[in-house]
Write a protein that holds these residues in place. Sequence first.
Motif, mmCIF file in Angstrom:
data_model
loop_
_atom_site.group_PDB
_atom_site.id
_atom_site.type_symbol
_atom_site.label_atom_id
_atom_site.label_comp_id
_atom_site.label_asym_id
_atom_site.label_seq_id
_atom_site.Cartn_x
_atom_site.Cartn_y
_atom_site.Cartn_z
ATOM 1 N N HIS A 1 37.850 51.930 31.371
ATOM 2 C CA HIS A 1 39.088 51.247 30.982
ATOM 3 C C HIS A 1 39.452 50.276 32.104
ATOM 4 N N HIS A 2 39.373 48.967 31.820
ATOM 5 C CA HIS A 2 39.660 47.936 32.814
ATOM 6 C C HIS A 2 41.158 47.638 32.848
ATOM 7 N N THR A 3 41.724 47.588 34.027
ATOM 8 C CA THR A 3 43.128 47.251 34.210
ATOM 9 C C THR A 3 43.236 46.124 35.234
ATOM 10 N N ARG A 4 44.387 45.426 35.221
ATOM 11 C CA ARG A 4 44.577 44.259 36.078
ATOM 12 C C ARG A 4 45.775 44.493 37.011
ATOM 13 N N PRO A 5 45.535 45.021 38.198
ATOM 14 C CA PRO A 5 46.659 45.255 39.113
ATOM 15 C C PRO A 5 47.368 43.988 39.547
ATOM 16 N N ALA B 1 48.527 41.792 37.800
ATOM 17 C CA ALA B 1 49.600 41.479 36.856
ATOM 18 C C ALA B 1 50.937 42.073 37.285
ATOM 19 N N GLY B 2 50.931 42.898 38.338
ATOM 20 C CA GLY B 2 52.170 43.490 38.823
ATOM 21 C C GLY B 2 52.121 45.004 38.735
ATOM 22 N N PHE B 3 52.769 45.644 39.703
ATOM 23 C CA PHE B 3 52.709 47.096 39.795
ATOM 24 C C PHE B 3 53.243 47.765 38.538
ATOM 25 N N GLU B 4 54.377 47.271 38.045
ATOM 26 C CA GLU B 4 54.999 47.897 36.875
ATOM 27 C C GLU B 4 54.074 47.851 35.666
ATOM 28 N N ASN B 5 53.464 46.695 35.422
ATOM 29 C CA ASN B 5 52.523 46.582 34.303
ATOM 30 C C ASN B 5 51.305 47.472 34.517
ATOM 31 N N PHE B 6 50.837 47.499 35.744
ATOM 32 C CA PHE B 6 49.639 48.273 36.089
ATOM 33 C C PHE B 6 49.845 49.762 35.818
ATOM 34 N N ILE B 7 50.905 50.322 36.378
ATOM 35 C CA ILE B 7 51.116 51.758 36.232
ATOM 36 C C ILE B 7 51.500 52.121 34.800
ATOM 37 N N THR B 8 52.255 51.258 34.125
ATOM 38 C CA THR B 8 52.626 51.526 32.730
ATOM 39 C C THR B 8 51.383 51.558 31.851
ATOM 40 N N HIS B 9 50.489 50.634 32.067
ATOM 41 C CA HIS B 9 49.245 50.564 31.298
ATOM 42 C C HIS B 9 48.413 51.828 31.484
ATOM 43 N N ILE B 10 48.286 52.259 32.728
ATOM 44 C CA ILE B 10 47.491 53.461 33.020
ATOM 45 C C ILE B 10 48.151 54.700 32.439
ATOM 46 N N HIS B 11 49.454 54.827 32.579
ATOM 47 C CA HIS B 11 50.152 56.008 32.041
ATOM 48 C C HIS B 11 50.052 56.055 30.518
ATOM 49 N N ARG B 12 50.134 54.903 29.892
ATOM 50 C CA ARG B 12 50.003 54.876 28.436
ATOM 51 C C ARG B 12 48.634 55.393 28.008
ATOM 52 N N TYR C 1 38.677 64.513 31.785
ATOM 53 C CA TYR C 1 38.420 64.128 33.171
ATOM 54 C C TYR C 1 38.775 62.653 33.364
ATOM 55 N N PHE C 2 39.285 62.326 34.552
ATOM 56 C CA PHE C 2 39.642 60.949 34.884
ATOM 57 C C PHE C 2 39.091 60.608 36.264
ATOM 58 N N VAL C 3 38.572 59.417 36.384
ATOM 59 C CA VAL C 3 38.087 58.908 37.664
ATOM 60 C C VAL C 3 38.777 57.571 37.930
ATOM 61 N N PHE C 4 39.288 57.414 39.129
ATOM 62 C CA PHE C 4 39.947 56.181 39.543
ATOM 63 C C PHE C 4 39.139 55.509 40.645
ATOM 64 N N ASP C 5 39.151 54.185 40.632
ATOM 65 C CA ASP C 5 38.600 53.433 41.760
ATOM 66 C C ASP C 5 39.374 53.768 43.031
ATOM 67 N N SER C 6 38.944 53.182 44.142
ATOM 68 C CA SER C 6 39.623 53.415 45.411
ATOM 69 C C SER C 6 41.044 52.871 45.365
ATOM 70 N N LEU C 7 42.012 53.738 45.606
ATOM 71 C CA LEU C 7 43.405 53.302 45.655
ATOM 72 C C LEU C 7 43.640 52.315 46.795
ATOM 73 N N SER C 8 42.830 52.404 47.833
ATOM 74 C CA SER C 8 43.000 51.506 48.978
ATOM 75 C C SER C 8 42.807 50.051 48.581
ATOM 76 N N ASP C 9 41.997 49.811 47.558
ATOM 77 C CA ASP C 9 41.775 48.434 47.131
ATOM 78 C C ASP C 9 43.027 47.803 46.537
ATOM 79 N N LEU C 10 44.011 48.628 46.136
ATOM 80 C CA LEU C 10 45.250 48.069 45.611
ATOM 81 C C LEU C 10 46.007 47.298 46.693
ATOM 82 N N SER C 11 45.777 47.639 47.946
ATOM 83 C CA SER C 11 46.439 46.919 49.032
ATOM 84 C C SER C 11 46.040 45.460 49.050
#
Length: 882
Positions: free
Chosen positions: A79-83, A85-96, A106-116
């Motif tokens: 599932h591709h997401t676009r951080p 686009a803004g934090f609010e859109n990003f987290i809302t999209h993932i939570h949905r 099971y869920f796997v996330f990329d490195s959270l450090s890359d969000l910086s």
Amino acid sequence: MRERTYAPPSTGLPELDGLLKRLRLGDNVVWQLDDIEHYTPFTKALAAHAEQVGERLVYFRFAAHPPVLSEADSAVMIHHTRPEAGFENFITHIHRMIREMGQGGYFVFDSLSDLSSTCYSDRMIGNFFKLTCPLLSRLNTIAYFALYRHTHSYHAALPIVETTQVLIDVYRYKERLFVQPGKIHLRQEAHRLKLHEWTDEGMQRVTNSGLVSAVMATSPWAGLRTAPYRMVGLWDKTFLEAEAVQNAVDAGAVLVLRAQEQFEKLVKLIVPREKQLVDLARSYLSLRDIIAIWKRMTGTGMVGGKAMGILLSRAILKQSNPTWEDRLELHDSFYIGSDVFYTFLVSNDCWWARQRQKDPQSFLIGNNRVRQRIMEGAFPAYIVERFEDVLEYFGESPIIVRSSSLLEDNFGNAFSGKYDSVFCPNQGPLSQRLEQFLKAVRTIYASTMSDEALDYRNRRGVLDKDEQMALVVQRVSGDLHGRYFFPHAAGVAYSYNPYVWDPSIDPEAGVVRLVFGLGTRAVDRSDDDYTRIVALNAPHKRPDSDFESMKRHTQRRVDVLDLESNQFQSVHFLDLVEEAERAGLPITLFATRDLQGERRAREMGLHETAQWVITFERFLEETTFVEDMRLLLQALREAYNAHVDVEFTVGLNPDGSYNLNLVQCRRFPIQNTTALAPAPVPSIDREQIIIHSTGSVLGCGRLTSIDRIIYVDPEGYQTLNEKDRYRLASAIGRLTHTFPQGEYRAKPTILLVGPGRWGTSTPSLGVPVSFTDINTVSVVWEIDYMRAGLTADLSLGTHFFNDMVEIDMLYVAHAVNQEDNLLRREFFEEQPSVLTEIAPDLGAWETVIRVLEFPGGRTAASSVYVYADSERQIAELYRTER
């Protein structure tokens, strides 16, 4: 994918399961590592296990690093997401997406450090985890997250460590992998804080001190996690690096190109993502400017639209003409980053309620509870310390805490008056000033959840947009006059004048709404007061015909900060004069003696005192203010490539010169000024005219049919007590939002006709509707039955005016006794009212409210039209018969 079979949660590595004493449903596993390659073996093992047991696995792909899972894995849903686009859109999209997957999995996330690197600070990474981890746990999932070791500040890593169930460090030494569990929640027998090597024989504990030291040395030691230098997160490190580059450029050690590269990186962190704002920042701000903003920030995140408007307007003016350097008051504001607001909501359990407000069907439910929780909320200790530093800098100088949200004052939405700004007189010991300051910050945060702000966002289609609240902490411009602190003048100015009351006025020259004292009088709609309207090409042309009329429509009350009582106050100008004159204020520059009034007072034997009328005549004649404002608005308009409006203050200097302080700059809601041109003149007889008004028309010229007229009977309204007048306003709010299906066009046109000022907060002066009550209305026609002599100054330049402009509402003030004006009240009284057909329970209002309907426009047997010409200042309501 294989048929799903029940199997206990697993990492897919039996030897690791043994080390952890197995995973449990709801576990979140954080892998701390130095390279993303060290994460891949564990994600692949998890994917293989998911496929073996027929369980789904969702991989959230958002980082720039190589993928840690492949689409070739049959169990994996990428599932591709676009951080960006803004934090609010990003987290809302993932939570949905997580909710849609339901229980388990099971869920796997990329490195959270890359969000910086995608504009998110350390603190926001922590917020993301604190909000996402509990959601996954409640759904009994297993989730993997990666985090680069020693990259983030202590404050960012702490919420992740505290929230996750399992934390594992991964090391690579001589092509061998080593793991060391750092946290394993509720599994006392697990092998916590013991280093193990992953071999073909399984997980082998490493006890040899030399090997342990060698493995640990592969990840350079960053220092004790609570050491001061570990408090510096990636955000501050990025700015420190940029500052070092700027210093090197200044010394001639590196090319200027390096500074531009750093500038592009920092702009993404500071400036709201609207393209026009970013382009202006690139054109008028430098790397040194961005570093200066960072040094005056509390917390991290963007500084918001209002802050950028102030900074950009000052930079534009100084580049347009160097003389502005001396004319503009020095700007020494501080900024509270948008991440502080977000962290406050997360820490005080308000975030989930805010998420529910994105639903257009229920966005107003529960708002009072959320606002109360915000007002009782607490800030992290380190943020409070930064607030104290800001207050120490200002000392006991008055300050104002102003909203500066990400969407506010941008090129699409003004948010005029929707969010609070709070004055702090800032007197007394630090503890008292801090308490006042914290209350101000909470008040503005709570205003983001107000019904008015949310309704505005819903109407503007931005309810689901990334809206976070940054703040600007400004020194209040002005001087102390006795016990009162205020600027000599303040106001709002537009590069385009929508109110042309005289043929000699050039709309393109702009207009100023000028007040004495604090500028709140200019932007907030004062119920029983007026301001000075200045057409910049004809500053001495007034809507008033003579001095007596001028006296009726002059400013009487002055907004000030009372430093003795430590509060904001509105005082009568005449009560202020004596004390202000003793403090050296040149009253005659702003006010004119009313000699006739003084003579009448003497003749009546009254106490002889000087009577003053605020006119600004000498100020406009003897200073360069008018020409300066024209040049200012022209420069900003050219840079913005759009009409602008600004808020400003004026401060006199001892030598007679003055300084301007720009406290706001934004794109003016009216851009299509050709729409202000006259509509085609209708061919009608005088007998067809219901209302003919001249002299007070604000809005775009038009010729439009009316579907519904809501008429408030002046005499009936006068008989109501104050409580009933508020109830009547609520009833009107229902009538402007209730439409039978199929009877109207997509947007029905509604006309309000009634006594006094619509939108007043003083029911004795008019109908106290809120703008939310009338935001579906096309035309407001105010009749001066409540108080003679209404003028268009009622709204020009106020937040109420900007609201009207944004929805293209026409405003007309009708003076009953003005020559050539016409009002046929019998039309409204004799037409059949459909009030009870629309709202049967409002029948008690039939003697005060009449609702007339003419659906169908030109196809109806009888139609009613509004014709308005804002250039000629004429408006007519007339009727046609087929």
